[in-house]
Design an enzyme around this catalytic site. Structure first.
Site, PDB file in Angstrom:
ATOM      1  N   ASP A 299       0.872  -1.178   0.000  1.00  0.00           N
ATOM      2  CA  ASP A 299       0.000   0.000   0.000  1.00  0.00           C
ATOM      3  C   ASP A 299       0.908   1.226   0.000  1.00  0.00           C
ATOM      4  O   ASP A 299       2.028   1.151  -0.496  1.00  0.00           O
ATOM      5  CB  ASP A 299      -0.942  -0.044   1.208  1.00  0.00           C
ATOM      6  CG  ASP A 299      -2.274   0.672   0.960  1.00  0.00           C
ATOM      7  OD1 ASP A 299      -2.232   1.838   0.533  1.00  0.00           O
ATOM      8  OD2 ASP A 299      -3.337   0.084   1.197  1.00  0.00           O
ATOM      9  N   HIS A 333       1.324   1.826  -3.287  1.00  0.00           N
ATOM     10  CA  HIS A 333       0.251   2.599  -3.911  1.00  0.00           C
ATOM     11  C   HIS A 333       0.693   4.032  -4.158  1.00  0.00           C
ATOM     12  O   HIS A 333       0.245   4.674  -5.097  1.00  0.00           O
ATOM     13  CB  HIS A 333      -1.004   2.573  -3.035  1.00  0.00           C
ATOM     14  CG  HIS A 333      -1.719   1.264  -3.080  1.00  0.00           C
ATOM     15  ND1 HIS A 333      -2.907   1.035  -2.421  1.00  0.00           N
ATOM     16  CD2 HIS A 333      -1.421   0.104  -3.711  1.00  0.00           C
ATOM     17  CE1 HIS A 333      -3.300  -0.209  -2.642  1.00  0.00           C
ATOM     18  NE2 HIS A 333      -2.416  -0.790  -3.415  1.00  0.00           N
TER      19      HIS A 333
END
Length: 555
Positions: A299, A333
């Protein structure tokens, strides 16, 4: 004489502590705001080994009590270094106390138990909200002068906690995951590690908080309440220097309301498919250094937060006075991220000399209506990026929502996405005074997207001395005071710049490199004071202006 006194003082400090970690003062050079020098940790000259307290390596015996006894004993002696020597050390949660340096030697491997019974439910803050989750593998609360050092590896056994989406792994990997046990969703697209996890997931309307069941029922969904791996709350003088942190149940490193924090020489890893597998989430902290680290996570990699919605605004503690330098990010991310939980605000943050390789978004700014908070005085320079599959620089004030931007292929008139008018309240997020310099990106999808809010435009965003080689170029929506100075946009598809309901936009020195026409598209009845390069305004095929744009809005 003054110099002699400084030397004497340093020698005395070294004699007292036995463990001083030198700070590189060059880290403070060329900082755009007044940055306090971060106070370093120092420890008493007491050193013990986990083996002195019954610790057994090999990965078969839990060393939870050995760690607890060693930390308590060392704490009573005034603190010092707890050494974890080479070997595999299985354990349950470790709670650090003030003046403790957990030193994980090279070749040492701390692996946390997969038995959920080892992790009681505790009150925490996760994703910016006050909630209840399992105790973190490593934690400290209101501690002073703590460290985790050495070149060993710390593994959170996150594979025992995380759900996995079928779409994120290969067919052979999926078969092995299903064979390992666990539960599949009704549609067969998601794997859950247990029935307890599945129940928790189905009891949640907000992704990570099971708000459809009562507090008394949380024990039945305990497996779903994944902890962050390292939780440091309300601590002062924190040093993480050297180890590899990997395979976390949720976020890897989470300093919350801490001060004088140094993260350096770390390797932070998670599988790319790990949900909430962030690298470091710095939340409501001040006076922080993050440098010389490597991230490869599932992430956001380096993320700035300050609480979510009402909980964050009530806390009212911004993240401020932060220097981030010389970091490498592979998968994530976002390489450097602010948000989306930024309701307490963020300010005075410097990011420089970083490399992002294949991160989903390079420099990511995200929030949504309802958050509130002010993000300002952010300085980012000397960032190199390659293989970014979405935006190199992306501002999204509609996180978890829809943006009113016109997509390529839509008509200029009569096909605008609807914009609802919202009042400005304490729930309105504000992003302003954000500066980028010497940003470079190649082989990436989209250079820059600046999506503000109709009721609260992005304000004073400056990008200079930068170059982007991407598939798509620039989109500006609901922004005020955007300047691109000496910027080159080399793009393969679409329009070089789409400007919608934005004002005080200066692109006069931008160099657009593409055969596509029009080069610039200007739309929206709120658009005004747009400055474009002469080669664009002088060529009718290079400039497209919507009929609702005011006369003389473009120059």
């Amino acid at each position: 004489m003054k110099k002699s006194l400084k030397v004497i003082g340093l020698v005395a400090a070294m004699m007292f502590s036995g463990q001083i970690y030198a700070q590189n003062l060059d880290i403070y050079k060329n900082i755009e705001f007044k940055m306090p020098q971060v106070t370093e940790t120092s420890f008493a000259a007491n050193t013990v080994s986990i083996t002195q307290y019954g610790g057994v390596s090999g990965g078969n015996v839990k060393n939870t009590e050995a760690f607890k006894k060693a930390i308590e004993d060392l704490s009573k002696k005034g603190g010092g270094k707890l050494v974890v020597p080479r070997g595999m050390w299985l354990t349950g949660p470790i709670e650090l106390k003030s003046n403790i340096n957990l030193h994980v030697e090279e070749g040492a491997f701390i692996v946390f138990s997969k038995d959920k019974n080892d992790y009681p439910l505790v009150d925490v803050s996760f994703e910016g909200l006050n909630t209840i989750r399992c105790q973190s593998p490593i934690s400290a609360k209101n501690a002073t002068n703590i460290a985790i050092t050495g070149k060993g590896v710390i593994d959170g056994s996150g594979d025992a906690w995380r759900a996995i989406k079928k779409s994120k792994v290969s067919e052979s990997e999926w078969k092995n995951i299903v064979k390992s046990g666990g539960i599949l969703s009704a549609d067969g697209k998601n794997w859950y590690p247990s029935e307890s996890y599945k129940k928790g997931f189905e009891s949640s309307s907000s992704f990570n908080v099971p708000d459809k069941i009562s507090k008394d029922e949380l024990t039945t969904v305990k497996d779903f309440l994944r902890p962050v791996m390292v939780s440091l709350v309300g601590c002062d003088k924190v040093l993480l220097d050297g180890p590899t942190f990997q395979n976390s149940p949720a976020w890897n490193l989470h300093p919350l309301m801490c001060s004088n924090v140094i993260l350096r020489n770390l390797t932070v890893r998670n599988p790319w498919f790990s949900q909430n597998g962030d690298g470091v989430d710095l939340e409501s902290c001040k006076n922080v250094l993050i440098y010389d680290n490597t991230f490869d996570v599932g992430d956001d990699a380096i993320c700035i937060k300050s609480g979510k919605d009402q909980d964050g605004r009530k806390r009212g503690v911004p993240t401020e006075n932060v220097i981030i330098k010389n970091n490498v990010v592979y998968h994530g991310h976002g390489g450097f991220v602010i948000g989306s939980e930024m309701s307490g605000g963020a300010r005075n943050i410097h990011v420089s000399d970083c490399t992002f390789i294949g991160t989903d978004i390079g420099l990511r700014f995200k929030t949504t209506r309802g958050r509130g908070g002010i993000v300002e005085n952010i300085y980012i320079k000397n960032i190199d990026m390659i293989n970014i599959p979405t935006q190199v620089i992306g501002f999204n004030m509609f996180y978890e929502g829809a943006s009113p931007v016109l997509e390529d292929g839509q008509k200029q008139e009569g096909n605008k996405a609807p914009e609802k008018v919202y009042a400005v309240t304490e729930e309105t997020p504000i992003f302003r005074n954000i500066y980028f310099k010497n940003i470079s990106a190649v082989n990436s999808d989209e250079a820059i997207t600046l999506f503000g809010l109709a009721e609260m435009n992005l304000k004073n965003i400056v990008i200079e001395d930068s170059q982007f080689e991407t598939r798509k170029a620039l989109t500006i929506v609901d922004a005020d005071g955007i300047q691109l100075k000496n910027v080159k946009l080399k793009y393969a598809e679409g329009t070089g710049a789409t400007i919608y309901n934005s004002k005080n936009i200066n692109l006069s020195t931008v160099k657009f490199e593409s055969a596509n026409k029009p080069v610039v598209k200007v739309l929206g009845n709120k658009t005004g004071a747009v400055l474009l390069p002469k080669e664009v305004t002088s060529d009718k095929n290079s400039l497209s202006i919507g009929t609702d744009v005011a006369k003389n809005a473009v120059k």
